[in-house]
Each structure stands twice: as C-alpha cells, then as structure tokens.
Design an enzyme around this catalytic site. Structure first.
Site, PDB file in Angstrom:
ATOM      1  NE  ARG A   9      -3.292  -0.053   2.986  1.00 50.97           N
ATOM      2  CZ  ARG A   9      -3.749   0.124   4.238  1.00 50.97           C
ATOM      3  NH1 ARG A   9      -3.592  -0.828   5.145  1.00 50.97           N
ATOM      4  NH2 ARG A   9      -4.357   1.246   4.564  1.00 50.97           N
ATOM      5  CE  LYS A  81      -3.975  -2.999  12.798  1.00 51.23           C
ATOM      6  NZ  LYS A  81      -4.859  -2.167  11.996  1.00 51.23           N
ATOM      7  CG  ASP A  82      -5.002  -4.273   7.184  1.00 54.95           C
ATOM      8  OD1 ASP A  82      -5.788  -3.929   8.092  1.00 54.95           O
ATOM      9  OD2 ASP A  82      -4.072  -3.564   6.774  1.00 54.95           O
ATOM     10  CB  THR A 125     -11.392   4.105  17.614  1.00 55.01           C
ATOM     11  OG1 THR A 125     -11.006   2.853  17.009  1.00 55.01           O
ATOM     12  CG2 THR A 125     -12.726   3.918  18.293  1.00 55.01           C
ATOM     13  NE  ARG A 129      -9.417  -4.724  17.677  1.00 55.71           N
ATOM     14  CZ  ARG A 129      -8.572  -3.987  18.384  1.00 55.71           C
ATOM     15  NH1 ARG A 129      -8.469  -4.181  19.688  1.00 55.71           N
ATOM     16  NH2 ARG A 129      -7.806  -3.070  17.818  1.00 55.71           N
ATOM     17  NE  ARG A 130      -7.420  -0.057  18.012  1.00 53.80           N
ATOM     18  CZ  ARG A 130      -6.755   0.235  16.904  1.00 53.80           C
ATOM     19  NH1 ARG A 130      -7.237   1.116  16.049  1.00 53.80           N
ATOM     20  NH2 ARG A 130      -5.598  -0.337  16.638  1.00 53.80           N
ATOM     21  NE  ARG A 147     -10.943   4.493   7.499  1.00 52.71           N
ATOM     22  CZ  ARG A 147     -11.307   4.190   6.249  1.00 52.71           C
ATOM     23  NH1 ARG A 147     -12.567   4.313   5.891  1.00 52.71           N
ATOM     24  NH2 ARG A 147     -10.418   3.767   5.367  1.00 52.71           N
ATOM     25  CG  ASN A 149      -1.725   8.989   6.946  1.00 53.07           C
ATOM     26  OD1 ASN A 149      -1.875   9.840   7.825  1.00 53.07           O
ATOM     27  ND2 ASN A 149      -1.348   9.291   5.718  1.00 53.07           N
ATOM     28  NE  ARG A 153      -6.465   6.351  11.660  1.00 58.78           N
ATOM     29  CZ  ARG A 153      -6.924   5.126  11.761  1.00 58.78           C
ATOM     30  NH1 ARG A 153      -7.314   4.654  12.918  1.00 58.78           N
ATOM     31  NH2 ARG A 153      -7.010   4.337  10.705  1.00 58.78           N
ATOM     32  CB  CYS A 241     -13.126  -4.666   9.778  1.00 55.61           C
ATOM     33  SG  CYS A 241     -13.805  -4.445   8.129  1.00 55.61           S
TER      34      CYS A 241
END
Length: 310
Positions: A9, A81-82, A125, A129-130, A147, A149, A153, A241
C-alpha cells in the site's frame, strides 16, 4: 539473480513495513535485488465512512492480490490484521516475521488517562472492536469515527473535537514515534487486540517455490504459532472488521494461551474466553466452539446483517 517485486500500500507505514521486510531478507542472506510497487486499495481510497460500513473482506488487500495474480508483483507485505481469514486459491501467507508490540495505544490531549477522561469525552477510533471495549468500561464516553493514516489521525486529535484517539502501538513504533506521545498502552485485559495485530503477513503465489524457500528464512516460530491460533478463531467465527471480534495469543513454555472476545458494538454484551493448549489450531477451534455455545455466532451474524442492510 532474480529481481523480486514487492507490492505495498502507499501509506508511509505500509512502505516502512515493506522496507523492514526487505532488510530482514537481506540480513538473512538474500542476494536478490528488490523493487517496491505501490498499490492503492479500496480501503485507502474511501476515507469518509467507517471501516465496517465500507464492508467486505480484503478491503486493504484485494487490489494487491490481483497484482500478484497478474504477475505484476511477486510478493506483498500486509498488516496481518488486514488479512481475511480465508485467502484466494493460489495464494498463501508464505511467512510471518517476528511481531511488533501487539497492544493498542491510547493517546489523549494533555495525557489524560482513559479512566480519568471526563464524562462525554470524545474518543476517535474507526474500529468497532476498540469502540465496544471502551464502552464496556466507560459507557459515558462518546466514540466517534476517525479515518486516515497515523499522521492524519494525530493531526485530527489536535485540530478537531477529539479528546483522545486509539492507534495500534506497532504502527507508531515502526514509524519511529516515541512512547512519549502515548498516554497509556492498553493492556489486553482491558482491550483485547485485533487478531494478528502487530504482526505482518508476507503473501506470495503458492507455486513460487523459489520465493517460498527464501521467505522461510525470516519466519518467526513464536509469532506464527500465536497468530495461527488467533486466525483459526477468527475464521471459524466468520469474523472481520464488521464485527467487534478480538483475539490475542501468547506462549507460555510450549503452550499457546488465547484470549478471545466477541461483543456487541455498544459494549453491553461482552463474551470472553481464554483457552490454552499445545496445538494452535485446536486452541483457536476450542475458543470458537466455546463462544458459539454462548451464542456468539448470533452476535456476529446480527452485526453483519445490520451492516449489509445499511
């Protein structure tokens, strides 16, 4: 000697991770030359909605996998995790290098700790999950999607109406941010990390035996065992997700200990299981079976249906 083209990416974090993997291969004796091809994914392009609403598995990997099928790249470096729990036929996770910090990092203005935030404080976030785990311990907080990078954030925390944000510790550390910007690292007992968080997945074609042999040199057995248990649990629960699902495993001597969690997005129902054993796959299966016995599959299915119905 063959040149190996690595797909990544375009974000600074993704490119840093890719450079790190290339260095690990070179340190392990690889004499090949390497080049990096930057690829934009759907998850990178759509930034104005939450991840769960963008939906679909493989949000950050599909275009990269297609480049592998098309022969444009030989391998890809992904954040574990992706990675969807199931891979397309013909591709494989060839190796899993050593994992960075697995924890979530809580960063607030003025370094106010999570439990000291005032009622109604806004925490940013993009992760269900968080958000759900925070609401489970602080139902008075206001969880707001954020959202972009890491750099974006952190800027939004300063410039917009956020009191705090949560990021993966691994990304911060890989990008060279010091621990001084982190207010506190959230213990997995409070916030169970995403499956595979902190680990990297190196993907390539199954029939590329030369590359498979090379990638084996940077495999980390500890990380591979623990991530295998986590991903088995995720796969059997059909999670992604779109659902507040989490799993973190560690080793104690030769045993894998997996903490698994599934909750509703409001944090009002939280199911936790801890399973230990010597076979990572069996540990993941046992966690999924126990969760299903407690009705977790209904929580997962309802969450997916809710998202699908928009």
């Amino acid at each position: 000697m063959r040149e190996i083209v690595v797909g990544s990416r375009k974000s600074n974090l993704a490119l840093t991770q890719t450079d790190w993997v290339i260095k690990q291969l070179q340190n392990a004796g690889a004499e090949n030359s390497f080049s990096v091809k930057k690829i934009s994914t759907k998850g990178d392009r759509i930034l104005d909605v939450t991840l769960s609403k963008v939906g679909g598995k493989g949000l950050f990997v599909k275009e990269i996998e297609q480049a592998m099928f098309d022969g444009e790249i030989d391998m890809a470096v992904h954040s574990m995790k992706d990675m969807p729990s199931e891979l397309p036929e013909g591709l494989t996770i060839a190796t899993i290098p050593v994992r960075e910090d697995h924890r979530d990092a809580f960063i607030s203005n003025d370094h106010v700790k999570l439990m000291d935030l005032p009622s109604g404080a806004v925490v940013g976030t993009s992760s269900l999950r968080r958000g759900s785990q925070l609401l489970a311990v602080r139902p008075d907080l206001n969880i707001k999607s954020i959202r972009g990078n890491i750099e974006t954030r952190l800027r939004k925390l300063k410039e917009e109406d956020f009191d705090a944000i949560i990021l993966a510790a691994a990304g911060l550390l890989r990008m060279g941010w010091g621990e001084d910007i982190v207010t506190e690292f959230l213990d997995p007992d409070l916030c169970v990390p995403a499956v595979g968080q902190g680990a990297l997945a190196i993907e390539c074609r199954k029939d590329d035996t030369e590359l498979l042999e090379l990638l084996e040199k940077i495999k980390d057995d500890h990380t591979t065992k623990t991530v295998t248990a986590e991903r088995r649990f995720l796969h059997l629960m059909n999670g992604g997700c779109q659902v507040p699902i989490a799993g973190y495993a560690y080793l104690e001597k030769d045993e894998v200990i997996l903490s698994a969690l599934i909750s509703t997005s409001d944090g009002k129902t939280v199911l936790r299981e801890t399973v230990r054993g010597k076979d990572p796959l069996a540990v993941g299966e046992e966690a999924a079976n126990r969760m299903k016995d407690r009705g977790a599959q209904e929580i997962v299915d309802e969450a997916i249906e809710e998202i699908d119905n928009g």
